[in-house]
Design an enzyme around this catalytic site. Structure first.
Site, PDB file in Angstrom:
ATOM      1  N   SER A  20      14.040  84.236 -12.170  1.00  0.00           N
ATOM      2  CA  SER A  20      14.490  85.556 -12.637  1.00  0.00           C
ATOM      3  C   SER A  20      15.942  85.827 -12.238  1.00  0.00           C
ATOM      4  O   SER A  20      16.379  85.490 -11.142  1.00  0.00           O
ATOM      5  CB  SER A  20      13.591  86.646 -12.028  1.00  0.00           C
ATOM      6  OG  SER A  20      14.157  87.912 -12.285  1.00  0.00           O
ATOM      7  N   THR A  72       6.680  92.953 -12.465  1.00  0.00           N
ATOM      8  CA  THR A  72       6.685  92.299 -13.774  1.00  0.00           C
ATOM      9  C   THR A  72       5.345  91.626 -14.019  1.00  0.00           C
ATOM     10  O   THR A  72       4.392  91.823 -13.257  1.00  0.00           O
ATOM     11  CB  THR A  72       7.897  91.341 -13.901  1.00  0.00           C
ATOM     12  OG1 THR A  72       7.999  90.916 -15.263  1.00  0.00           O
ATOM     13  CG2 THR A  72       7.780  90.132 -12.985  1.00  0.00           C
ATOM     14  N   LYS A  76       2.141  94.819 -14.372  1.00  0.00           N
ATOM     15  CA  LYS A  76       2.704  96.105 -14.811  1.00  0.00           C
ATOM     16  C   LYS A  76       1.634  97.167 -15.118  1.00  0.00           C
ATOM     17  O   LYS A  76       1.909  98.359 -15.030  1.00  0.00           O
ATOM     18  CB  LYS A  76       3.575  95.910 -16.062  1.00  0.00           C
ATOM     19  CG  LYS A  76       4.927  95.266 -15.775  1.00  0.00           C
ATOM     20  CD  LYS A  76       5.765  95.219 -17.036  1.00  0.00           C
ATOM     21  CE  LYS A  76       7.094  94.544 -16.761  1.00  0.00           C
ATOM     22  NZ  LYS A  76       7.969  94.509 -17.938  1.00  0.00           N
ATOM     23  N   ASP A 112      12.279  99.613 -18.455  1.00  0.00           N
ATOM     24  CA  ASP A 112      12.407  98.652 -19.567  1.00  0.00           C
ATOM     25  C   ASP A 112      12.808  99.374 -20.855  1.00  0.00           C
ATOM     26  O   ASP A 112      13.691  98.925 -21.575  1.00  0.00           O
ATOM     27  CB  ASP A 112      11.078  97.921 -19.808  1.00  0.00           C
ATOM     28  CG  ASP A 112      10.794  96.875 -18.748  1.00  0.00           C
ATOM     29  OD1 ASP A 112      11.743  96.294 -18.190  1.00  0.00           O
ATOM     30  OD2 ASP A 112       9.602  96.633 -18.477  1.00  0.00           O
ATOM     31  N   ALA A 140       5.891  94.263 -23.666  1.00  0.00           N
ATOM     32  CA  ALA A 140       7.267  94.681 -23.951  1.00  0.00           C
ATOM     33  C   ALA A 140       7.310  95.545 -25.204  1.00  0.00           C
ATOM     34  O   ALA A 140       8.105  96.487 -25.293  1.00  0.00           O
ATOM     35  CB  ALA A 140       8.156  93.447 -24.114  1.00  0.00           C
ATOM     36  N   TYR A 230      15.444  86.575 -24.477  1.00  0.00           N
ATOM     37  CA  TYR A 230      16.769  86.261 -23.942  1.00  0.00           C
ATOM     38  C   TYR A 230      16.881  84.866 -23.328  1.00  0.00           C
ATOM     39  O   TYR A 230      17.896  84.532 -22.724  1.00  0.00           O
ATOM     40  CB  TYR A 230      17.253  87.338 -22.967  1.00  0.00           C
ATOM     41  CG  TYR A 230      16.418  87.497 -21.718  1.00  0.00           C
ATOM     42  CD1 TYR A 230      15.315  88.320 -21.720  1.00  0.00           C
ATOM     43  CD2 TYR A 230      16.760  86.842 -20.544  1.00  0.00           C
ATOM     44  CE1 TYR A 230      14.551  88.484 -20.582  1.00  0.00           C
ATOM     45  CE2 TYR A 230      16.004  86.997 -19.399  1.00  0.00           C
ATOM     46  CZ  TYR A 230      14.903  87.822 -19.428  1.00  0.00           C
ATOM     47  OH  TYR A 230      14.140  87.974 -18.301  1.00  0.00           O
ATOM     48  N   GLY A 251      18.967  89.869 -26.492  1.00  0.00           N
ATOM     49  CA  GLY A 251      18.082  90.478 -25.501  1.00  0.00           C
ATOM     50  C   GLY A 251      18.694  90.708 -24.131  1.00  0.00           C
ATOM     51  O   GLY A 251      18.027  91.226 -23.226  1.00  0.00           O
TER      52      GLY A 251
HETATM   53  P1  NAD Z   1       2.913  89.748 -24.627  1.00  0.00           P
HETATM   54  O1  NAD Z   1       2.266  88.410 -24.540  1.00  0.00           O
HETATM   55  O2  NAD Z   1       2.388  90.889 -23.833  1.00  0.00           O
HETATM   56  O3  NAD Z   1       2.900  90.222 -26.169  1.00  0.00           O
HETATM   57  C1  NAD Z   1       3.327  89.412 -27.237  1.00  0.00           C
HETATM   58  C2  NAD Z   1       2.699  89.941 -28.522  1.00  0.00           C
HETATM   59  O4  NAD Z   1       3.259  89.204 -29.618  1.00  0.00           O
HETATM   60  C3  NAD Z   1       1.187  89.744 -28.588  1.00  0.00           C
HETATM   61  O5  NAD Z   1       0.580  90.969 -28.934  1.00  0.00           O
HETATM   62  C4  NAD Z   1       0.992  88.676 -29.664  1.00  0.00           C
HETATM   63  O6  NAD Z   1      -0.210  88.853 -30.408  1.00  0.00           O
HETATM   64  C5  NAD Z   1       2.197  88.904 -30.536  1.00  0.00           C
HETATM   65  N1  NAD Z   1       2.611  87.733 -31.306  1.00  0.00           N
HETATM   66  C6  NAD Z   1       2.803  86.467 -30.865  1.00  0.00           C
HETATM   67  N2  NAD Z   1       3.266  85.695 -31.872  1.00  0.00           N
HETATM   68  C7  NAD Z   1       3.381  86.497 -32.953  1.00  0.00           C
HETATM   69  C8  NAD Z   1       3.806  86.280 -34.290  1.00  0.00           C
HETATM   70  N3  NAD Z   1       4.210  85.075 -34.701  1.00  0.00           N
HETATM   71  N4  NAD Z   1       3.800  87.326 -35.144  1.00  0.00           N
HETATM   72  C9  NAD Z   1       3.383  88.561 -34.736  1.00  0.00           C
HETATM   73  N5  NAD Z   1       2.957  88.825 -33.478  1.00  0.00           N
HETATM   74  C10 NAD Z   1       2.959  87.799 -32.601  1.00  0.00           C
HETATM   75  O7  NAD Z   1       4.433  89.493 -24.297  1.00  0.00           O
HETATM   76  P2  NAD Z   1       5.493  90.609 -23.849  1.00  0.00           P
HETATM   77  O8  NAD Z   1       5.381  90.858 -22.395  1.00  0.00           O
HETATM   78  O9  NAD Z   1       5.382  91.776 -24.769  1.00  0.00           O
HETATM   79  O10 NAD Z   1       6.871  89.841 -24.065  1.00  0.00           O
HETATM   80  C11 NAD Z   1       7.292  89.408 -25.366  1.00  0.00           C
HETATM   81  C12 NAD Z   1       8.652  88.758 -25.243  1.00  0.00           C
HETATM   82  O11 NAD Z   1       9.605  89.787 -24.928  1.00  0.00           O
HETATM   83  C13 NAD Z   1       8.749  87.790 -24.055  1.00  0.00           C
HETATM   84  O12 NAD Z   1       8.414  86.539 -24.486  1.00  0.00           O
HETATM   85  C14 NAD Z   1      10.190  87.927 -23.571  1.00  0.00           C
HETATM   86  O13 NAD Z   1      10.986  86.925 -24.160  1.00  0.00           O
HETATM   87  C15 NAD Z   1      10.637  89.245 -24.151  1.00  0.00           C
HETATM   88  N6  NAD Z   1      11.006  90.225 -23.130  1.00  0.00           N
HETATM   89  C16 NAD Z   1      12.325  90.515 -22.975  1.00  0.00           C
HETATM   90  C17 NAD Z   1      12.724  91.478 -22.064  1.00  0.00           C
HETATM   91  C18 NAD Z   1      14.184  91.791 -21.892  1.00  0.00           C
HETATM   92  O14 NAD Z   1      14.540  92.438 -20.900  1.00  0.00           O
HETATM   93  N7  NAD Z   1      15.056  91.410 -22.819  1.00  0.00           N
HETATM   94  C19 NAD Z   1      11.758  92.146 -21.288  1.00  0.00           C
HETATM   95  C20 NAD Z   1      10.406  91.827 -21.469  1.00  0.00           C
HETATM   96  C21 NAD Z   1      10.044  90.862 -22.385  1.00  0.00           C
END
Ligand code: NAD
Length: 286
Positions: A20, A72, A76, A112, A140, A230, A251
């Site tokens: 991280s 995280t 969460k 967030d 997210a 990101y 991101g």
């Molecule tokens: P998560 O696993 O809780 O949720 C992901 C969701 O995406 C799920 O509901 C899943 O069903 C859906 N999904 C997966 N593939 C898909 C597709 N092809 N089409 C439609 N839906 C699809 O994950 P999260 O914690 O929500 O994180 C998601 C991404 O966000 C992470 O992989 C990370 O890269 C990014 N993130 C970035 C930040 C940031 O600060 N920039 C912060 C948190 C998360």
């Protein structure tokens, strides 16, 4: 208890967090402000008891006078049952990424959504928000929906491979939003053409999940495209959108501004966002 300016301690609790960038951003900003500030990693993967050790870990850190902790994946939601007060935004999102101990009470907050909103205001300040497509309704995604509401979006369509998850999030967001309408999308090809832009919040495009979560032919130059992934910063989605002439946002801003918000909660002092961004960028290059 920790003094306001000396022996300030905070940290990050979660799984798979050894890489991280948050500790680097927090520590370097503390040093830049001449604070006696440390920020540690508490990796649940290497704690005896794993994620189940969260309650005792919070007890210990609070007793030792920590100012607070970031939380995280995967804790969460679990942490919500372990705090005294929940901020209204964290309640609406149903996730906490920042816990403060400062008042003797554990307060759970969410930086967030604010991180995304602040990055969006700076990165895409003039784009239309009448109708927005959100791809991904996971942890997210809930913060992004809340942020889009706070940014003044008219309609947010939420698409997820798990249709029920999209519907549940839309229903929950409609309960806390006065002016934004949230709807689950079950046909992205039909619904996206009517949208001004897209916020991508699935793991697709990450180094370990290459690809794009929607048909690139659906993206037109009139769409703006924001990706919260990101690692890497330039995802395939952003590359395609940029090539089509779309306005894009990567991101990094969300990751930086969630840390900016948390720094202020832990230290009582504002962080310098440009400095925080430079620490993030240096990490990217390292
Ligand atoms: P998560 O696993 O809780 O949720 C992901 C969701 O995406 C799920 O509901 C899943 O069903 C859906 N999904 C997966 N593939 C898909 C597709 N092809 N089409 C439609 N839906 C699809 O994950 P999260 O914690 O929500 O994180 C998601 C991404 O966000 C992470 O992989 C990370 O890269 C990014 N993130 C970035 C930040 C940031 O600060 N920039 C912060 C948190 C998360």
């Amino acid at each position: 208890m920790s003094d306001a300016r000396t022996n300030l301690r905070a940290g990050l609790i979660g799984s798979s967090i050894q890489a991280s960038r948050t500790p680097t951003m927090q520590m370097r900003e503390g040093a830049a402000q001449n604070l006696d500030y440390s920020y540690e990693i508490f990796d649940l993967d290497v704690m005896p008891g794993g994620p189940a050790s969260l309650p005792s870990l919070l007890d210990r850190l609070q007793a030792e006078g920590y100012a607070g902790v970031n939380i995280t994946h995967p804790a969460k939601q679990q942490v919500i049952d372990l705090i005294d007060d929940l901020s209204p935004d964290a309640r609406a999102i149903a996730a906490v990424n920042t816990v403060t101990f400062g008042t003797g009470k554990r307060v759970g907050r969410n930086t967030d959504w604010w991180g995304f909103a602040e990055a969006f205001r700076r990165g895409l300040p003039t784009v239309p928000l009448g109708r927005v497509m959100q791809l991904g309704a996971g942890g997210a995604g809930a913060a992004i929906s809340y942020a889009l509401g706070q940014l003044g979006a008219g309609e947010v369509w939420i698409y997820d491979l798990d249709e029920q998850r999209a519907q549940v999030l839309a229903d929950r967001m409609n309960q806390s939003s006065e002016s934004t309408r949230f709807k689950a999308s079950f046909d992205i090809a039909r619904d996206f053409v009517t949208c001004n832009g897209l916020v991508h919040c699935t793991p697709m495009g990450m180094t370990k999940y290459p690809g794009i979560a929607l048909d690139p032919d659906l993206i037109s130059p009139n769409h703006w495209v924001s990706d919260i992934v990101y690692v890497p910063l330039e995802t395939e989605l952003l590359r395609v959108a940029r090539a089509k002439g779309c306005q894009v946002l990567d991101g990094s801003g969300m990751a930086v501004f969630q840390a900016v918000g948390a720094f202020e909660y832990f230290t009582g002092l504002p962080a310098n966002p440009d400095r925080m961004q430079s620490y993030f960028d240096a990490f990217e290059l390292a």
